[in-house]
Design a protein around this motif. Structure first.
Motif, PDB file in Angstrom:
ATOM      1  N   GLY A  78       0.777  -1.231   0.000  1.00 17.68           N
ATOM      2  CA  GLY A  78       0.000   0.000   0.000  1.00 17.68           C
ATOM      3  C   GLY A  78       0.807   1.279   0.000  1.00 17.68           C
ATOM      4  N   PHE A  79       2.083   1.196  -0.396  1.00 19.54           N
ATOM      5  CA  PHE A  79       2.928   2.381  -0.437  1.00 19.54           C
ATOM      6  C   PHE A  79       3.145   2.845  -1.877  1.00 19.54           C
ATOM      7  CE2 PHE A  79       4.192   0.107   3.442  1.00 19.54           C
ATOM      8  CZ  PHE A  79       3.861   1.079   4.368  1.00 19.54           C
ATOM      9  N   HIS A  80       3.677   4.060  -1.989  1.00 20.44           N
ATOM     10  CA  HIS A  80       3.931   4.650  -3.301  1.00 20.44           C
ATOM     11  C   HIS A  80       5.439   4.656  -3.536  1.00 20.44           C
ATOM     12  CE1 HIS A  80       2.761   6.995  -6.796  1.00 20.44           C
ATOM     13  NE2 HIS A  80       3.783   7.787  -6.566  1.00 20.44           N
ATOM     14  N   PRO A  81       5.953   3.733  -4.357  1.00 21.13           N
ATOM     15  CA  PRO A  81       7.401   3.653  -4.548  1.00 21.13           C
ATOM     16  C   PRO A  81       7.921   4.747  -5.476  1.00 21.13           C
ATOM     17  CG  PRO A  81       6.312   2.001  -5.906  1.00 21.13           C
ATOM     18  CD  PRO A  81       5.238   2.669  -5.087  1.00 21.13           C
ATOM     19  N   VAL A  82       9.104   5.280  -5.121  1.00 23.76           N
ATOM     20  CA  VAL A  82       9.782   6.266  -5.956  1.00 23.76           C
ATOM     21  C   VAL A  82      11.233   5.810  -6.123  1.00 23.76           C
ATOM     22  CG1 VAL A  82      10.338   8.708  -6.293  1.00 23.76           C
ATOM     23  CG2 VAL A  82       8.313   8.070  -4.956  1.00 23.76           C
ATOM     24  N   PRO A  83      11.494   4.951  -7.114  1.00 25.18           N
ATOM     25  CA  PRO A  83      12.858   4.454  -7.303  1.00 25.18           C
ATOM     26  C   PRO A  83      13.786   5.510  -7.882  1.00 25.18           C
ATOM     27  CG  PRO A  83      11.397   3.583  -8.989  1.00 25.18           C
ATOM     28  CD  PRO A  83      10.533   4.327  -8.017  1.00 25.18           C
ATOM     29  N   HIS A  84      15.044   5.480  -7.440  1.00 24.07           N
ATOM     30  CA  HIS A  84      16.069   6.358  -7.996  1.00 24.07           C
ATOM     31  C   HIS A  84      16.564   5.785  -9.324  1.00 24.07           C
ATOM     32  CE1 HIS A  84      17.484   8.265  -3.912  1.00 24.07           C
ATOM     33  NE2 HIS A  84      16.167   8.134  -3.979  1.00 24.07           N
ATOM     34  N   ILE A  85      16.735   6.659 -10.305  1.00 22.80           N
ATOM     35  CA  ILE A  85      17.334   6.279 -11.586  1.00 22.80           C
ATOM     36  C   ILE A  85      18.641   7.062 -11.725  1.00 22.80           C
ATOM     37  CG2 ILE A  85      17.068   6.185 -14.086  1.00 22.80           C
ATOM     38  CD1 ILE A  85      15.114   4.399 -12.641  1.00 22.80           C
ATOM     39  N   PRO A  86      19.802   6.403 -11.595  1.00 18.04           N
ATOM     40  CA  PRO A  86      21.099   7.095 -11.646  1.00 18.04           C
ATOM     41  C   PRO A  86      21.619   7.208 -13.078  1.00 18.04           C
ATOM     42  CG  PRO A  86      21.420   4.814 -10.996  1.00 18.04           C
ATOM     43  CD  PRO A  86      19.945   4.982 -11.242  1.00 18.04           C
ATOM     44  N   ALA A  87      21.643   8.414 -13.618  1.00 20.78           N
ATOM     45  CA  ALA A  87      21.962   8.628 -15.028  1.00 20.78           C
ATOM     46  C   ALA A  87      23.333   8.070 -15.411  1.00 20.78           C
ATOM     47  CB  ALA A  87      21.897  10.128 -15.344  1.00 20.78           C
ATOM     48  N   ARG A  88      24.351   8.403 -14.645  1.00 21.64           N
ATOM     49  CA  ARG A  88      25.717   8.070 -15.030  1.00 21.64           C
ATOM     50  C   ARG A  88      26.034   6.581 -14.907  1.00 21.64           C
ATOM     51  NH1 ARG A  88      28.997  12.767 -15.094  1.00 21.64           N
ATOM     52  NH2 ARG A  88      30.848  11.560 -14.570  1.00 21.64           N
ATOM     53  N   THR A  89      25.148   5.837 -14.245  1.00 22.22           N
ATOM     54  CA  THR A  89      25.345   4.397 -14.092  1.00 22.22           C
ATOM     55  C   THR A  89      24.807   3.616 -15.289  1.00 22.22           C
ATOM     56  OG1 THR A  89      25.247   4.590 -11.695  1.00 22.22           O
ATOM     57  CG2 THR A  89      24.832   2.419 -12.604  1.00 22.22           C
ATOM     58  N   LEU A  90      23.844   4.188 -16.003  1.00 17.98           N
ATOM     59  CA  LEU A  90      23.212   3.488 -17.121  1.00 17.98           C
ATOM     60  C   LEU A  90      24.192   3.312 -18.271  1.00 17.98           C
ATOM     61  CD1 LEU A  90      19.865   5.474 -17.009  1.00 17.98           C
ATOM     62  CD2 LEU A  90      20.148   3.061 -16.394  1.00 17.98           C
ATOM     63  N   THR A  91      24.258   2.117 -18.811  1.00 17.58           N
ATOM     64  CA  THR A  91      25.223   1.814 -19.872  1.00 17.58           C
ATOM     65  C   THR A  91      24.724   2.153 -21.264  1.00 17.58           C
ATOM     66  OG1 THR A  91      24.400  -0.467 -20.007  1.00 17.58           O
ATOM     67  CG2 THR A  91      26.245  -0.050 -18.505  1.00 17.58           C
ATOM     68  N   SER A  92      23.397   2.295 -21.423  1.00 18.91           N
ATOM     69  CA  SER A  92      22.848   2.549 -22.759  1.00 18.91           C
ATOM     70  C   SER A  92      21.414   3.047 -22.645  1.00 18.91           C
ATOM     71  CB  SER A  92      22.857   1.263 -23.592  1.00 18.91           C
ATOM     72  OG  SER A  92      21.972   0.300 -23.022  1.00 18.91           O
ATOM     73  N   GLU A  93      20.905   3.591 -23.740  1.00 21.61           N
ATOM     74  CA  GLU A  93      19.505   3.986 -23.773  1.00 21.61           C
ATOM     75  C   GLU A  93      18.608   2.769 -23.672  1.00 21.61           C
ATOM     76  OE1 GLU A  93      16.514   6.254 -26.882  1.00 21.61           O
ATOM     77  OE2 GLU A  93      18.486   7.161 -26.489  1.00 21.61           O
ATOM     78  N   ALA A  94      19.086   1.640 -24.191  1.00 24.98           N
ATOM     79  CA  ALA A  94      18.308   0.401 -24.100  1.00 24.98           C
ATOM     80  C   ALA A  94      18.124  -0.027 -22.646  1.00 24.98           C
ATOM     81  CB  ALA A  94      18.996  -0.708 -24.894  1.00 24.98           C
TER      82      ALA A  94
END
Length: 298
Positions: A78-94
């Motif tokens: 019953g909670f509202h999750p807000v996950p962090h998305i770390p830009a510099r960690t992502l290896t690709s747009e895919a």
């Protein structure tokens, strides 16, 4: 109206406004919980009110998949999750596309975008701006986006660069209709926060601010986190405040919560400061108990 009753009304007005502002801030406070904490705490409902926004940080040295996988467990309780998305960690747009797709399929419509500390960037996203430019957030139905705010500045960007990024993010939110707000790094110094908030308004920025505060924790723990996270100015001020509120041997920011609620009561919609975000460095249980105590004492 007699002089006495007029005086009473005037005195009760500000007190009532303060109580209402404090109540709103406490009722809508968000909190962070790591994937490990979420996995270990099977009954978060016993600690936090249902509907609470729980931010899921990406921790250096861990896997983004762990952050993403924690979201369904929060939704189920019953909670509202807000996950962090770390830009510099992502290896690709895919990888970004796949991550947002997984979140959307689980019912997540809110994320916090951060740059992260990976140096050099692992892929094509040196900052959060490049993520916004892909259009993938809109494509996957992400309707609400939080971005980081830095009242004390950023170790890798000067104020001009931060302002330029803020303008681009504000323009993006206005253009797309996505709801956007700022979540600040944790602070111990309300004066620095208010100076920063005023500078944003003076420059024409209008993104709401969710103020990051450390929950109850031992003073040494807080100082260590502060030095690691680049809020050393606040840390030095904290160390000089022997009268800081203590709860069961732990420091707690009661005085800061009070100051922010009074500011909100006085300024209303004129201030960008809206709500609180709690970093539970001393543990989820201590943070939850502290919030509940504030609510019961208001």
């Amino acid at each position: 109206m007699t002089m006495a009753s007029s005086s009473s009304a005037q005195n009760n007005g500000p007190a009532k406004d303060y109580a209402a502002a404090l109540n709103t801030m406490l009722q809508h406070a968000s909190l962070e919980a790591t994937p490990g904490q979420i996995a270990k705490t099977k009954e978060l409902g016993a600690l936090l009110p249902r509907g609470t926004s729980v931010y899921i940080p990406y921790l250096p040295g861990t896997n983004l998949a762990d952050t993403i996988a924690a979201a369904p467990a929060l939704i189920a309780q019953g909670f509202h999750p807000v996950p962090h998305i770390p830009a510099r960690t992502l290896t690709s747009e895919a990888e970004l596309d796949d991550s947002l797709g997984r979140l959307a399929s689980d019912g997540v419509d809110t994320v916090l975008l951060i740059a992260g500390d990976t140096t050099p960037p692992a892929g094509p996203f040196p900052s959060t701006l490049e993520i916004l430019e892909t259009g993938l957030l809109e494509r996957h139905g992400i309707k609400r986006v939080a971005v980081a705010g830095h009242p004390e500045g950023h170790p890798n960007a000067d104020r001009t660069e931060l302002d330029r990024a803020m303008r681009a993010k504000s323009d993006y939110a206005q253009r797309t209709g996505i709801e956007m707000w700022l979540v600040t790094q944790f602070i111990f110094d309300t004066a620095a926060l208010l100076t920063w908030e005023k500078s944003l308004r003076d420059k024409g920025f209008d993104l709401p601010i969710r103020v990051g505060l450390p929950g109850p924790a031992k003073l040494r723990t807080l100082l260590n986190y502060a030095m690691q996270c680049g809020v050393s100015a606040s840390a030095r001020m904290l160390a000089k405040r022997p009268s800081s509120m203590r709860l069961l041997g732990r420091w707690a920011p009661d005085d800061m919560v009070e100051a922010l609620a009074r500011l909100k009561a006085e300024q209303g919609d004129k201030t960008l400061i809206q709500n609180l975000h709690i970093y539970p460095f001393g543990g989820l249980t201590h943070a939850s108990n502290w919030l509940q105590q504030l609510k019961s004492n208001k």
